[in-house]
Design a protein around this motif. Structure first.
Motif, PDB file in Angstrom:
ATOM      1  N   SER A  58       0.831  -1.197   0.000  1.00 36.53           N
ATOM      2  CA  SER A  58       0.000   0.000   0.000  1.00 36.53           C
ATOM      3  C   SER A  58       0.867   1.250   0.000  1.00 36.53           C
ATOM      4  O   SER A  58       2.031   1.212   0.405  1.00 36.53           O
ATOM      5  CB  SER A  58      -0.946   0.014   1.200  1.00 36.53           C
ATOM      6  OG  SER A  58      -0.222   0.113   2.400  1.00 36.53           O
ATOM      7  N   ALA A  59       0.278   2.326  -0.474  1.00 36.28           N
ATOM      8  CA  ALA A  59       0.962   3.621  -0.478  1.00 36.28           C
ATOM      9  C   ALA A  59      -0.080   4.699  -0.240  1.00 36.28           C
ATOM     10  O   ALA A  59      -1.184   4.628  -0.763  1.00 36.28           O
ATOM     11  CB  ALA A  59       1.668   3.851  -1.811  1.00 36.28           C
ATOM     12  N   THR A  60       0.301   5.691   0.568  1.00 39.70           N
ATOM     13  CA  THR A  60      -0.584   6.816   0.865  1.00 39.70           C
ATOM     14  C   THR A  60       0.198   8.106   0.701  1.00 39.70           C
ATOM     15  O   THR A  60       1.321   8.226   1.191  1.00 39.70           O
ATOM     16  CB  THR A  60      -1.106   6.733   2.320  1.00 39.70           C
ATOM     17  OG1 THR A  60      -1.743   5.476   2.515  1.00 39.70           O
ATOM     18  CG2 THR A  60      -2.100   7.844   2.616  1.00 39.70           C
ATOM     19  N   LEU A  61      -0.384   9.057   0.005  1.00 37.97           N
ATOM     20  CA  LEU A  61       0.229  10.370  -0.136  1.00 37.97           C
ATOM     21  C   LEU A  61       0.210  11.049   1.224  1.00 37.97           C
ATOM     22  O   LEU A  61      -0.827  11.109   1.874  1.00 37.97           O
ATOM     23  CB  LEU A  61      -0.564  11.192  -1.162  1.00 37.97           C
ATOM     24  CG  LEU A  61       0.064  12.468  -1.656  1.00 37.97           C
ATOM     25  CD1 LEU A  61       1.340  12.164  -2.445  1.00 37.97           C
ATOM     26  CD2 LEU A  61      -0.908  13.218  -2.540  1.00 37.97           C
ATOM     27  N   LEU A  62       1.350  11.521   1.681  1.00 45.67           N
ATOM     28  CA  LEU A  62       1.453  12.107   3.009  1.00 45.67           C
ATOM     29  C   LEU A  62       1.417  13.624   3.010  1.00 45.67           C
ATOM     30  O   LEU A  62       1.069  14.247   4.006  1.00 45.67           O
ATOM     31  CB  LEU A  62       2.738  11.642   3.694  1.00 45.67           C
ATOM     32  CG  LEU A  62       2.868  10.135   3.901  1.00 45.67           C
ATOM     33  CD1 LEU A  62       4.226   9.803   4.483  1.00 45.67           C
ATOM     34  CD2 LEU A  62       1.749   9.623   4.783  1.00 45.67           C
ATOM     35  N   LYS A  63       1.805  14.227   1.887  1.00 43.58           N
ATOM     36  CA  LYS A  63       1.891  15.683   1.845  1.00 43.58           C
ATOM     37  C   LYS A  63       1.795  16.142   0.393  1.00 43.58           C
ATOM     38  O   LYS A  63       2.325  15.494  -0.498  1.00 43.58           O
ATOM     39  CB  LYS A  63       3.232  16.131   2.433  1.00 43.58           C
ATOM     40  CG  LYS A  63       3.401  17.604   2.589  1.00 43.58           C
ATOM     41  CD  LYS A  63       4.716  17.889   3.296  1.00 43.58           C
ATOM     42  CE  LYS A  63       4.880  19.365   3.579  1.00 43.58           C
ATOM     43  NZ  LYS A  63       6.133  19.652   4.255  1.00 43.58           N
ATOM     44  N   ILE A  64       1.116  17.249   0.183  1.00 43.32           N
ATOM     45  CA  ILE A  64       1.048  17.850  -1.157  1.00 43.32           C
ATOM     46  C   ILE A  64       1.778  19.180  -1.087  1.00 43.32           C
ATOM     47  O   ILE A  64       1.427  20.060  -0.321  1.00 43.32           O
ATOM     48  CB  ILE A  64      -0.417  18.063  -1.592  1.00 43.32           C
ATOM     49  CG1 ILE A  64      -1.135  16.716  -1.695  1.00 43.32           C
ATOM     50  CG2 ILE A  64      -0.465  18.801  -2.921  1.00 43.32           C
ATOM     51  CD1 ILE A  64      -2.603  16.829  -1.977  1.00 43.32           C
ATOM     52  N   LEU A  65       2.828  19.295  -1.894  1.00 47.17           N
ATOM     53  CA  LEU A  65       3.598  20.528  -1.951  1.00 47.17           C
ATOM     54  C   LEU A  65       2.994  21.460  -2.972  1.00 47.17           C
ATOM     55  O   LEU A  65       2.644  21.047  -4.072  1.00 47.17           O
ATOM     56  CB  LEU A  65       5.052  20.240  -2.337  1.00 47.17           C
ATOM     57  CG  LEU A  65       5.822  19.324  -1.379  1.00 47.17           C
ATOM     58  CD1 LEU A  65       7.219  19.069  -1.936  1.00 47.17           C
ATOM     59  CD2 LEU A  65       5.913  19.943  -0.006  1.00 47.17           C
ATOM     60  N   LYS A  66       2.856  22.717  -2.627  1.00 47.43           N
ATOM     61  CA  LYS A  66       2.339  23.716  -3.556  1.00 47.43           C
ATOM     62  C   LYS A  66       3.474  24.615  -3.966  1.00 47.43           C
ATOM     63  O   LYS A  66       4.211  25.128  -3.130  1.00 47.43           O
ATOM     64  CB  LYS A  66       1.216  24.509  -2.889  1.00 47.43           C
ATOM     65  CG  LYS A  66       0.018  23.638  -2.564  1.00 47.43           C
ATOM     66  CD  LYS A  66      -1.095  24.427  -1.940  1.00 47.43           C
ATOM     67  CE  LYS A  66      -2.227  23.465  -1.606  1.00 47.43           C
ATOM     68  NZ  LYS A  66      -3.370  24.146  -1.036  1.00 47.43           N
ATOM     69  N   ASN A  67       3.659  24.758  -5.271  1.00 46.07           N
ATOM     70  CA  ASN A  67       4.733  25.594  -5.825  1.00 46.07           C
ATOM     71  C   ASN A  67       6.108  25.126  -5.370  1.00 46.07           C
ATOM     72  O   ASN A  67       6.986  25.935  -5.101  1.00 46.07           O
ATOM     73  CB  ASN A  67       4.530  27.072  -5.482  1.00 46.07           C
ATOM     74  CG  ASN A  67       3.247  27.611  -6.071  1.00 46.07           C
ATOM     75  OD1 ASN A  67       2.860  27.232  -7.173  1.00 46.07           O
ATOM     76  ND2 ASN A  67       2.574  28.471  -5.338  1.00 46.07           N
ATOM     77  N   GLY A  68       6.294  23.796  -5.225  1.00 47.62           N
ATOM     78  CA  GLY A  68       7.595  23.250  -4.865  1.00 47.62           C
ATOM     79  C   GLY A  68       7.994  23.440  -3.426  1.00 47.62           C
ATOM     80  O   GLY A  68       9.127  23.257  -3.040  1.00 47.62           O
TER      81      GLY A  68
END
Length: 69
Positions: A58-68
């Motif tokens: 399984s894999a879960t996205l932990l963080k979404i970076l905005k503009n790097g």
């Protein structure tokens, strides 16, 4: 069914053979899916689970970076 990941609403999808379960957020672009072996054109895969021969990955996205950032 629905669930939340990182505060985003996700729809949960299951493959017909029961091996794949994916949490897809239609509020986010599919560009987030880069590198995933899944073809999803409308929305971002924030989590997935693969089950086969008694094993699970399984894999879960932990963080979404905005503009790097």
């Amino acid at each position: 069914p629905a669930d939340k990941i990182l505060g985003y609403d996700c729809e949960i999808y299951h493959s017909e053979d029961g091996k794949l379960k994916a949490w897809i957020c239609r509020q986010l672009p599919s560009a987030i899916n880069a590198g995933l072996p899944l073809v999803v054109t409308q929305g971002a895969v924030l989590k997935y689970e693969l089950r086969d021969n008694g094993k699970k990955a399984s894999a879960t996205l932990l963080k979404i970076l905005k503009n790097g950032r």
